[in-house]
Motif scaffolding. Sequence first.
Motif, PDB file in Angstrom:
ATOM      1  N   MET A 213     -34.917  17.668 -54.946  1.00 13.87           N
ATOM      2  CA  MET A 213     -35.945  16.821 -55.701  1.00 13.87           C
ATOM      3  C   MET A 213     -37.373  16.900 -55.357  1.00 13.87           C
ATOM      4  O   MET A 213     -38.332  16.333 -55.810  1.00 13.87           O
ATOM      5  CB  MET A 213     -35.417  15.411 -56.043  1.00 13.87           C
ATOM      6  N   SER A 214     -37.509  17.360 -54.057  1.00 14.57           N
ATOM      7  CA  SER A 214     -38.919  17.318 -53.757  1.00 14.57           C
ATOM      8  C   SER A 214     -38.897  18.318 -52.397  1.00 14.57           C
ATOM      9  O   SER A 214     -37.974  18.839 -52.034  1.00 14.57           O
ATOM     10  CB  SER A 214     -39.120  16.048 -52.807  1.00 14.57           C
ATOM     11  N   GLY A 215     -40.171  18.922 -52.040  1.00 18.81           N
ATOM     12  CA  GLY A 215     -40.324  19.716 -51.131  1.00 18.81           C
ATOM     13  C   GLY A 215     -39.606  19.304 -49.853  1.00 18.81           C
ATOM     14  O   GLY A 215     -39.013  20.007 -48.883  1.00 18.81           O
ATOM     15  N   THR A 216     -40.125  18.173 -49.454  1.00 18.95           N
ATOM     16  CA  THR A 216     -39.307  17.516 -48.109  1.00 18.95           C
ATOM     17  C   THR A 216     -37.760  17.768 -48.141  1.00 18.95           C
ATOM     18  O   THR A 216     -37.406  18.218 -47.235  1.00 18.95           O
ATOM     19  CB  THR A 216     -39.203  15.935 -48.228  1.00 18.95           C
ATOM     20  N   GLU A 217     -37.124  17.529 -49.193  1.00 22.39           N
ATOM     21  CA  GLU A 217     -35.512  17.805 -49.252  1.00 22.39           C
ATOM     22  C   GLU A 217     -35.321  19.313 -49.073  1.00 22.39           C
ATOM     23  O   GLU A 217     -34.269  19.682 -48.736  1.00 22.39           O
ATOM     24  CB  GLU A 217     -34.973  17.292 -50.695  1.00 22.39           C
ATOM     25  N   ALA A 241     -48.554  21.584 -38.475  1.00 20.82           N
ATOM     26  CA  ALA A 241     -48.062  21.959 -39.818  1.00 20.82           C
ATOM     27  C   ALA A 241     -47.355  20.804 -40.581  1.00 20.82           C
ATOM     28  O   ALA A 241     -46.625  20.282 -39.874  1.00 20.82           O
ATOM     29  CB  ALA A 241     -46.956  23.065 -39.476  1.00 20.82           C
ATOM     30  N   TYR A 242     -47.736  20.666 -41.609  1.00 20.78           N
ATOM     31  CA  TYR A 242     -46.908  19.548 -42.757  1.00 20.78           C
ATOM     32  C   TYR A 242     -45.935  20.369 -43.224  1.00 20.78           C
ATOM     33  O   TYR A 242     -46.080  21.277 -43.892  1.00 20.78           O
ATOM     34  CB  TYR A 242     -47.970  18.800 -43.602  1.00 20.78           C
ATOM     35  N   HIS A 243     -44.611  19.618 -43.229  1.00 19.94           N
ATOM     36  CA  HIS A 243     -43.440  20.143 -43.959  1.00 19.94           C
ATOM     37  C   HIS A 243     -42.798  18.982 -44.654  1.00 19.94           C
ATOM     38  O   HIS A 243     -41.568  19.026 -44.714  1.00 19.94           O
ATOM     39  CB  HIS A 243     -42.342  20.631 -43.026  1.00 19.94           C
ATOM     40  N   GLY A 244     -43.498  18.072 -45.077  1.00 17.36           N
ATOM     41  CA  GLY A 244     -42.749  16.918 -45.546  1.00 17.36           C
ATOM     42  C   GLY A 244     -42.624  15.852 -44.762  1.00 17.36           C
ATOM     43  O   GLY A 244     -43.208  15.812 -43.554  1.00 17.36           O
ATOM     44  N   TRP A 245     -41.932  14.590 -44.946  1.00 17.34           N
ATOM     45  CA  TRP A 245     -42.110  13.352 -44.121  1.00 17.34           C
ATOM     46  C   TRP A 245     -40.755  13.159 -43.549  1.00 17.34           C
ATOM     47  O   TRP A 245     -40.602  12.184 -42.980  1.00 17.34           O
ATOM     48  CB  TRP A 245     -42.745  12.247 -45.004  1.00 17.34           C
ATOM     49  N   VAL A 287     -42.441  27.820 -40.722  1.00 20.47           N
ATOM     50  CA  VAL A 287     -43.825  28.244 -40.819  1.00 20.47           C
ATOM     51  C   VAL A 287     -44.545  27.833 -42.151  1.00 20.47           C
ATOM     52  O   VAL A 287     -44.012  27.977 -43.346  1.00 20.47           O
ATOM     53  CB  VAL A 287     -43.977  29.924 -40.825  1.00 20.47           C
ATOM     54  N   ASN A 288     -45.368  26.789 -42.333  1.00 21.15           N
ATOM     55  CA  ASN A 288     -46.350  26.581 -43.490  1.00 21.15           C
ATOM     56  C   ASN A 288     -47.649  27.603 -43.423  1.00 21.15           C
ATOM     57  O   ASN A 288     -48.551  27.368 -42.580  1.00 21.15           O
ATOM     58  CB  ASN A 288     -46.704  25.099 -43.323  1.00 21.15           C
ATOM     59  N   PRO A 289     -47.627  28.540 -44.363  1.00 24.34           N
ATOM     60  CA  PRO A 289     -48.615  29.385 -44.305  1.00 24.34           C
ATOM     61  C   PRO A 289     -50.168  28.947 -44.569  1.00 24.34           C
ATOM     62  O   PRO A 289     -51.095  29.622 -44.024  1.00 24.34           O
ATOM     63  CB  PRO A 289     -48.462  30.412 -45.420  1.00 24.34           C
ATOM     64  N   PHE A 339     -39.989  30.305 -44.542  1.00 25.31           N
ATOM     65  CA  PHE A 339     -41.388  30.072 -44.900  1.00 25.31           C
ATOM     66  C   PHE A 339     -41.307  29.011 -45.673  1.00 25.31           C
ATOM     67  O   PHE A 339     -40.713  28.836 -46.649  1.00 25.31           O
ATOM     68  CB  PHE A 339     -41.989  31.244 -45.750  1.00 25.31           C
ATOM     69  N   ASP A 340     -42.154  28.001 -45.400  1.00 24.39           N
ATOM     70  CA  ASP A 340     -42.321  26.703 -46.146  1.00 24.39           C
ATOM     71  C   ASP A 340     -43.519  26.996 -47.360  1.00 24.39           C
ATOM     72  O   ASP A 340     -44.579  26.757 -46.796  1.00 24.39           O
ATOM     73  CB  ASP A 340     -42.661  25.680 -45.259  1.00 24.39           C
ATOM     74  N   GLU A 341     -43.347  27.467 -48.425  1.00 19.22           N
ATOM     75  CA  GLU A 341     -44.153  27.732 -49.530  1.00 19.22           C
ATOM     76  C   GLU A 341     -44.382  26.589 -50.349  1.00 19.22           C
ATOM     77  O   GLU A 341     -44.920  26.985 -51.719  1.00 19.22           O
ATOM     78  CB  GLU A 341     -43.949  29.014 -50.046  1.00 19.22           C
ATOM     79  N   VAL A 342     -43.782  25.397 -50.038  1.00 20.74           N
ATOM     80  CA  VAL A 342     -44.061  24.112 -51.007  1.00 20.74           C
ATOM     81  C   VAL A 342     -45.594  24.360 -51.497  1.00 20.74           C
ATOM     82  O   VAL A 342     -45.688  23.974 -52.732  1.00 20.74           O
ATOM     83  CB  VAL A 342     -43.727  23.158 -50.406  1.00 20.74           C
ATOM     84  N   PHE A 343     -46.268  24.395 -50.592  1.00 16.83           N
ATOM     85  CA  PHE A 343     -47.930  24.234 -50.903  1.00 16.83           C
ATOM     86  C   PHE A 343     -48.439  25.559 -51.665  1.00 16.83           C
ATOM     87  O   PHE A 343     -49.126  25.897 -52.685  1.00 16.83           O
ATOM     88  CB  PHE A 343     -48.601  23.880 -49.744  1.00 16.83           C
ATOM     89  N   GLY A 367     -41.676  24.133 -54.108  1.00 15.16           N
ATOM     90  CA  GLY A 367     -42.059  23.068 -54.799  1.00 15.16           C
ATOM     91  C   GLY A 367     -43.071  22.702 -55.748  1.00 15.16           C
ATOM     92  O   GLY A 367     -43.389  23.685 -56.287  1.00 15.16           O
ATOM     93  N   LYS A 368     -43.741  21.568 -55.542  1.00 12.17           N
ATOM     94  CA  LYS A 368     -44.870  21.516 -56.261  1.00 12.17           C
ATOM     95  C   LYS A 368     -44.978  22.186 -57.650  1.00 12.17           C
ATOM     96  O   LYS A 368     -44.305  21.693 -58.788  1.00 12.17           O
ATOM     97  CB  LYS A 368     -46.105  21.662 -55.297  1.00 12.17           C
ATOM     98  N   THR A 369     -45.690  23.147 -57.961  1.00 11.07           N
ATOM     99  CA  THR A 369     -45.915  23.779 -58.884  1.00 11.07           C
ATOM    100  C   THR A 369     -44.918  24.417 -59.812  1.00 11.07           C
ATOM    101  O   THR A 369     -44.787  24.439 -60.974  1.00 11.07           O
ATOM    102  CB  THR A 369     -47.126  24.730 -58.746  1.00 11.07           C
TER     103      THR A 369
END
Length: 557
Positions: A213-217, A241-245, A287-289, A339-343, A367-369
């Motif tokens: 339901m979210s990038g964090t999850e 790097a941010y990967h959610g909360w 990795v958050n690119p 790779f965390d490509e949520v953004f 996630g997101k878009t």
Amino acid sequence: MDSRFTTLALYALGAGAVTTSLVKLKTRLALSKAKHRSLSGHSRMARRVAALVPFYEYDERRFFRVDDPPEEIAARREAAFAGLSALYRERYAKSAAMTDEIRDCISDLQFTDAYRVPFQFSRYVRKRLKAGTFMQSSSGVTVTDLDGNRFYDLTGSYGVNVFGNDFYKECIERGAERVRDLGPVLGTYHPTITYNVGRLRQISGLDEVSFHMSGTEAVMQAVRLARYHTRRSHLVRFCGAYHGWWGDVQPGVGNPLPARETYTLNDMSEDALRVLSKRRDIACVLVNPLQALHPNANAPGDSSLVDSSRDGHFDREAYAEWLRRLRSVCTKRGIVLIFDEVFVGFRIAMGGAQEYFGVRADMVTYGKTLGGGLPVGVLCGRKDLMRRFREDRPVDICFARGTFNSHPYVMGAMHEFLQRLETPELRRLYDGLDELWNARTEQLNERLRSEGLPVQVANLSSIWTVLYTQPSRYNWMLQFYLRAEGLLLSWVGTGRLIFSLNYTQADFDAVVDRFVAAVRAMQQDGWWLADPAATNKSIRRSLLREMLAHRFSSSGA
Ligand SMILES: Cc1ncc(COP(=O)(O)O)c(C=O)c1O
């Protein structure tokens, strides 16, 4: 004889213990060396330091004089602030009034409201520069507030908005039509999911997909599976790097508990690679690119803009080389590369960071878009890593659920999103994307330079960050000048400007004119003091002195 044997055995045991301790010490030292020297690189220390910083604020006089300006400049600032305050009061009246009504009842809003500027200035600003948080409508690249003011949207809806708000409205509407007959029935699937899974497998080049339901999850699930399959405990993330909360990926300030199974390492460093190639407890590397724009620095928010040391510079080849080396170590050591490509997924290239940097990951989060405007998190991964149970140990499972996973309406909107990605019109948007946004960055920078203004911008494709070239305590004021010029930023302010790809050149030119006008006005109003003695270091030193004075005056009282 017996006693000689005992002595020898004791010596051997002692030598063994010393060797083990030395090996442990060496491993520990290698880990310390692989941390970034900043506070963000030392999560525990950062939390301790944060807990010591006392609240204090500037009174009205000091608010305009923290850098000891000549009185004429301070008076200019006061007059400008009063003017801006009057303009805000009149122009944003309805949005501000509605925000006032609910402020005390929405904790999220209280937080974002308070953390727009450094805390010493915050309360004063909050009272006098109320723009409100309500919007009425969106169209093209603009959004309109309750008072009818139209803004160019540079918020990018936290990165969701890649193709323009109208695009997502259509995805949501058409997507809802697709699944209307089934409605919100959960636990089973709407057939539309098969298309999404097929497309996601193509795009990611990976075997299986799970919906969240979210990038964090999605990140939580990726890490849990990596731990399960490698039977190792630790995750590696890179400094800043941010990967959610979720707690494990947010070991520093903001999380009341230490994250014991997380190593935060220095991004783009040999020492980090050395740790990865030696330690046996590492399950995965995240990795958050987006960090390529500012390795080892946190997401740049204006609340921490206390001086002008914010940095940003994107070197695509250097980052690609780093990812290649990371890939190679992870492969050798059986560490799962995520790779965390949520953004950045779908923003920098159709195939995301894997395509853009030419490096394959074992798992990718999106996630997101991808939700076509609705909330979503997606994990794609290799078949062997996505398996949630062991064939030979039926009770040893890796659990993951979520009531709203694969919600038909989200799947419908995602279907629309993915289908549109295949159209020639959208495919064309990705052609020469970097060249376009690099040229646009340069266009703005050139205008700023030609007017001798102390601001520049750096970009990773359509994601921008504002840099300040002259040491100052007041850079955070720019967000309010930008808003007055009709440019809408997210609550983090000038650290992240996010453009949607439907900005035409005419739209962009208008943004440039407004941006330059805002910076010019701020300079004329005296917020940047031409003091050759001021450096970022001297600013930070004086801030530290100030904090210490407040800390001791409050605890000593
Ligand atoms: C790289 C990255 N990972 C994970 C997340 C968390 O996603 P969400 O806010 O949907 O939980 C974000 C959100 O900004 C992100 O940028």
